[in-house]
Motif scaffolding. Structure first.
Motif, PDB file in Angstrom:
ATOM      1  N   THR A   1       4.919  -3.027   1.606  1.00 34.04           N
ATOM      2  CA  THR A   1       4.661  -1.402   1.193  1.00 34.04           C
ATOM      3  C   THR A   1       4.994  -0.623   2.514  1.00 34.04           C
ATOM      4  O   THR A   1       5.660   0.455   2.396  1.00 34.04           O
ATOM      5  N   THR A   2       4.594  -1.012   3.590  1.00 35.64           N
ATOM      6  CA  THR A   2       4.837  -0.153   4.905  1.00 35.64           C
ATOM      7  C   THR A   2       6.314  -0.099   4.830  1.00 35.64           C
ATOM      8  O   THR A   2       7.032   0.653   5.390  1.00 35.64           O
TER       9      THR A   2
ATOM     10  N   HIS B   1       8.148   2.543   2.449  1.00 29.26           N
ATOM     11  CA  HIS B   1       7.576   3.701   2.809  1.00 29.26           C
ATOM     12  C   HIS B   1       8.414   3.927   3.862  1.00 29.26           C
ATOM     13  O   HIS B   1       9.006   5.146   4.003  1.00 29.26           O
TER      14      HIS B   1
ATOM     15  N   SER C   1       9.495   9.057  -3.725  1.00 31.04           N
ATOM     16  CA  SER C   1       8.073   9.104  -3.774  1.00 31.04           C
ATOM     17  C   SER C   1       7.599   8.540  -5.239  1.00 31.04           C
ATOM     18  O   SER C   1       6.588   7.676  -5.477  1.00 31.04           O
TER      19      SER C   1
ATOM     20  N   HIS D   1       8.608   5.019  -5.966  1.00 29.51           N
ATOM     21  CA  HIS D   1       7.854   4.006  -5.140  1.00 29.51           C
ATOM     22  C   HIS D   1       6.511   4.072  -5.874  1.00 29.51           C
ATOM     23  O   HIS D   1       5.809   2.718  -5.819  1.00 29.51           O
TER      24      HIS D   1
END
Length: 61
Positions: free
Chosen positions: A7-8, A11, A38, A41
């Motif tokens: 996830t990081t 992002h 965004s 995601h």
């Protein structure tokens, strides 16, 4: 709270993509792309960056 590594990473790739476009003189398209990233995601958090880039019509790198 620690985010899962994937996830990081996704992002970070999204932010990097938006920043790269802004630095390249495409600042007027960066917010639109950042918003699209965004939304994509949020809708598909496990989507691979290559597939996300393809869906957004941009290069992943």
């Amino acid at each position: 709270m620690n985010r899962p590594r994937q996830t990081t990473r996704l992002h970070t790739l999204g932010l990097l993509l938006a920043a790269t476009l802004a630095a390249a003189g495409c600042a007027n398209t960066a917010p639109t792309l950042a918003q699209r990233w965004s939304q994509l995601h949020q809708a598909q958090p496990k989507l691979h960056p290559r597939d996300a880039a393809r869906q957004l019509g941009v290069s992943e790198g």
